[in-house]
Write a protein that holds these residues in place. Structure first.
Motif, PDB file in Angstrom:
ATOM      1  N   VAL A  56      38.697 125.797  16.616  1.00  0.00           N
ATOM      2  CA  VAL A  56      38.577 125.185  15.190  1.00  0.00           C
ATOM      3  C   VAL A  56      38.520 123.894  15.010  1.00  0.00           C
ATOM      4  O   VAL A  56      37.479 123.204  14.368  1.00  0.00           O
ATOM      5  CB  VAL A  56      39.684 125.616  14.259  1.00  0.00           C
ATOM      6  N   PRO A  57      39.416 122.984  15.697  1.00  0.00           N
ATOM      7  CA  PRO A  57      39.115 121.372  15.613  1.00  0.00           C
ATOM      8  C   PRO A  57      38.113 121.171  16.255  1.00  0.00           C
ATOM      9  O   PRO A  57      37.135 120.154  15.544  1.00  0.00           O
ATOM     10  CB  PRO A  57      40.277 121.040  16.414  1.00  0.00           C
ATOM     11  N   ILE A  77      35.008 121.616  13.837  1.00  0.00           N
ATOM     12  CA  ILE A  77      34.960 120.834  12.765  1.00  0.00           C
ATOM     13  C   ILE A  77      34.557 119.595  13.097  1.00  0.00           C
ATOM     14  O   ILE A  77      33.541 118.581  12.503  1.00  0.00           O
ATOM     15  CB  ILE A  77      36.281 120.727  12.080  1.00  0.00           C
ATOM     16  N   GLU A 129      30.850 117.710  11.836  1.00  0.00           N
ATOM     17  CA  GLU A 129      30.875 116.414  11.303  1.00  0.00           C
ATOM     18  C   GLU A 129      30.293 115.047  11.768  1.00  0.00           C
ATOM     19  O   GLU A 129      29.668 114.390  11.213  1.00  0.00           O
ATOM     20  CB  GLU A 129      32.449 116.130  11.001  1.00  0.00           C
ATOM     21  N   TRP A 138      35.822 111.333  14.365  1.00  0.00           N
ATOM     22  CA  TRP A 138      35.796 112.759  14.898  1.00  0.00           C
ATOM     23  C   TRP A 138      35.640 112.526  16.570  1.00  0.00           C
ATOM     24  O   TRP A 138      35.857 113.621  16.922  1.00  0.00           O
ATOM     25  CB  TRP A 138      34.438 113.486  14.317  1.00  0.00           C
ATOM     26  N   LEU A 171      38.828 112.328  17.915  1.00  0.00           N
ATOM     27  CA  LEU A 171      39.684 113.611  17.763  1.00  0.00           C
ATOM     28  C   LEU A 171      39.219 114.698  18.914  1.00  0.00           C
ATOM     29  O   LEU A 171      39.984 115.158  19.679  1.00  0.00           O
ATOM     30  CB  LEU A 171      39.421 114.133  16.564  1.00  0.00           C
ATOM     31  N   ILE A 206      46.593 119.912  15.904  1.00  0.00           N
ATOM     32  CA  ILE A 206      45.353 119.363  16.014  1.00  0.00           C
ATOM     33  C   ILE A 206      44.549 120.059  14.766  1.00  0.00           C
ATOM     34  O   ILE A 206      43.768 119.303  14.216  1.00  0.00           O
ATOM     35  CB  ILE A 206      44.746 119.484  17.386  1.00  0.00           C
ATOM     36  N   VAL A 207      44.587 121.470  14.752  1.00  0.00           N
ATOM     37  CA  VAL A 207      43.896 121.955  13.755  1.00  0.00           C
ATOM     38  C   VAL A 207      44.206 121.413  12.551  1.00  0.00           C
ATOM     39  O   VAL A 207      43.527 121.044  11.426  1.00  0.00           O
ATOM     40  CB  VAL A 207      44.431 123.438  13.458  1.00  0.00           C
ATOM     41  N   SER A 213      42.711 117.760  11.779  1.00  0.00           N
ATOM     42  CA  SER A 213      41.336 118.095  11.708  1.00  0.00           C
ATOM     43  C   SER A 213      41.180 118.344  10.420  1.00  0.00           C
ATOM     44  O   SER A 213      40.085 117.732   9.767  1.00  0.00           O
ATOM     45  CB  SER A 213      40.721 118.872  12.632  1.00  0.00           C
ATOM     46  N   VAL A 214      41.894 119.393   9.773  1.00  0.00           N
ATOM     47  CA  VAL A 214      41.316 119.789   8.469  1.00  0.00           C
ATOM     48  C   VAL A 214      41.850 118.811   7.592  1.00  0.00           C
ATOM     49  O   VAL A 214      41.369 118.668   6.367  1.00  0.00           O
ATOM     50  CB  VAL A 214      41.870 120.935   8.276  1.00  0.00           C
ATOM     51  N   TRP A 242      41.888 115.636   7.694  1.00  0.00           N
ATOM     52  CA  TRP A 242      40.742 114.522   7.685  1.00  0.00           C
ATOM     53  C   TRP A 242      39.679 115.203   6.982  1.00  0.00           C
ATOM     54  O   TRP A 242      38.803 114.502   6.365  1.00  0.00           O
ATOM     55  CB  TRP A 242      40.344 114.017   9.170  1.00  0.00           C
ATOM     56  N   TRP A 243      39.176 116.408   7.234  1.00  0.00           N
ATOM     57  CA  TRP A 243      37.971 117.169   6.474  1.00  0.00           C
ATOM     58  C   TRP A 243      38.201 117.054   4.968  1.00  0.00           C
ATOM     59  O   TRP A 243      37.436 116.405   4.281  1.00  0.00           O
ATOM     60  CB  TRP A 243      37.964 118.404   7.225  1.00  0.00           C
TER      61      TRP A 243
END
Lengths: 225, 250
Positions: free
Chosen positions: A175-176, A179, A183, A200, A203, B163-164, B167-168, B170-171
């Motif tokens: 998932v990360p 995303i 992005e 991103w 990340l 990490i998930v 990341s979300v 930031w999203w």
């Protein structure tokens, strides 16, 4: 055998068998082509809508394609008991992992580089000046998918229902990556300045480092006989 | 041959379960009857006394699974594997309930059942990892290999969750800020006390469920081993020509 030679030979072995059989890359490529066509039928897009949606479409196609390649990576080893020979060989398991990872990464990147022009043609994109940055994003995100993917491919090849279990295990963990890749790709295709989506990329780099180290360590437990 | 850990569980499981039940009863009374309604959210806030402990217990269970998995890879003790298996099932159960109650709470307060918020997505991902974990376990034939694979998956998934989350975050994010943080607690006492009691109650219930389920899996393990031994005996005796009825009279 020294560590780096093992990496090189395992990757080389995969490349040679791929050059001779042309199974993995061709199946990945045609599957991805079908995904692109299905997407372009499903959304009838003008150029403005395409610019919004295309990053997601690209990465869905790449991730599904990658799963096909990753699954084949270890199921090919089942023939002639090659997997068992890898397991009992005195070579470092971590080096075998890195060799497999290198081969998978290379296959996925080759397919992505062939496919991306298709996206440009079918969805009428304008990408020339952002190309180096897009390639960097592809490389980082594909490495992220293939680190965990190679580990789970080695895991699922030794169990029942392996074709089902690889995506079920891999996609939630990715998932990360998805995303961040979507992005960053969207930012690059919009022509935004890098500072807007540099987070991103960072990340993705962190994910790559963490999971390469972790999978390198965990592979020992997967390949244990 | 019953391991020391199982004996210890048999001795204390009743006390833990009873303590959990009492705490939940007391917490329910304090939360649903004695505590005041929230200034902004009114009576709706009372679902917090169930939702927050459920979610925290889900995380506690996954942390137990993570530590158990590391322990298993280190010591290779089958009982630890039974403990991990038990913790994963219970964690999936609490996480699912946490997601459902959170959804029910989100409808009146945020006016939506679901939103792509950092904590919601991390919990959904955690639930999917746990379901994948439980599925993986059913697909491996050799118990030792099943334990190893499952432990690796639990560890990789645990590392992935932060990490998930980031990341979300930031999203996009909508969730109210954490009520407990390094800067102190932003909640009044009449609400904090029932919440704390409920959290303790759910944690004790989790440990009770963990003990019971670990014992079940352990006995199942012993039974499978016993069945395997009896079957191989039966095969051996039928090979040398004696009657195969030794299976029915072990």
């Amino acid at each position: 055998m020294p560590f780096f030679n093992v990496i090189r030979w395992v990757a080389w072995k995969d490349l040679i068998s791929e050059v001779r059989s042309r199974e993995t890359i061709s199946s990945m490529f045609f599957f991805a082509l079908i995904v692109i066509l299905v997407f372009s039928f499903s959304f009838s897009m003008d150029q403005a809508a395409a610019r919004e949606l295309i990053a997601g479409i690209i990465w869905v196609a790449f991730a599904f394609t990658g799963i096909i390649g990753l699954g084949k990576s270890f199921s090919a080893e089942l023939q002639n008991d090659c997997l068992e020979h890898l397991q009992i060989s005195p070579a470092s398991k971590g080096a075998i992992y890195l060799g497999k990872l290198a081969a998978n990464l290379l296959f996925m990147l080759i397919v992505e580089v062939i496919l991306f022009p298709m996206f440009v043609i079918f969805f009428n994109l304008d990408v020339v000046e952002e190309l180096p940055l897009l390639l960097l994003i592809f490389a980082l995100a594909t490495l992220g998918l293939s680190t965990v993917g190679t580990l789970f491919s080695a895991m699922t090849v030794q169990i029942r229902a392996r074709e089902v279990m690889l995506p079920i295990l891999l996609l939630p963990l990715a998932v990360p990556v998805m995303i961040a890749a979507v992005e960053a790709t969207r930012g690059a295709l919009h022509g935004d300045p890098v500072s807007l989506y540099g987070n991103w990329l960072r990340l993705l780099a962190v994910f790559d480092i963490v999971f390469t180290v972790l999978s390198f360590w965990a592979f020992e437990w997967i390949m244990d006989t | 041959m019953i391991s020391a850990l199982i004996k210890w569980m048999q001795r204390y499981e009743g006390w833990v379960g009873a303590g959990g039940g009492l705490c939940i009863l007391a917490g329910l009374y304090l939360g649903l009857v004695a505590s005041p309604p929230d200034y902004y959210q009114g009576e709706v806030v009372r679902i917090m006394y169930v939702h927050v402990p459920l979610v925290q217990t889900g995380m506690l269970a996954y942390s137990t699974l993570f530590i158990g998995s590391l322990w298993y890879l280190w010591k290779r003790d089958p009982i630890v594997d039974n403990l991990c298996h038990a913790a994963a099932g219970i964690s999936a159960f609490f996480t699912a309930l946490g997601l459902i109650t959170g959804s029910i709470w989100a409808k009146p307060t945020w006016n939506t059942w679901w939103t792509w918020d950092a904590r919601l997505v991390s919990f959904a991902v955690m639930f999917l990892i746990l379901v994948g974990y439980l599925m993986l376990r059913t697909f491996v034939d050799d118990p030792e290999r099943e334990a190893r694979y499952a432990a690796v998956l639990a560890i990789v998934g645990f590392v992935d969750l932060p990490i998930v989350h980031f990341s979300v975050e930031w999203w996009r994010t909508l969730h109210q800020p954490l009520s407990f943080s390094m800067r102190g607690v932003s909640m009044s006492k009449p609400m904090l006390i029932p919440l704390g009691i409920m959290t303790v109650g759910f944690s004790l219930t989790f440990f009770y469920m963990l003990m019971v389920r670990t014992q079940m899996l352990y006995l199942d393990h012993l039974l499978t081993a016993k069945k395997g031994r009896l079957l191989s005996q039966a095969h051996l005796s039928s090979d040398v020509g004696s009657s195969p009825s030794s299976l029915s009279t072990p």
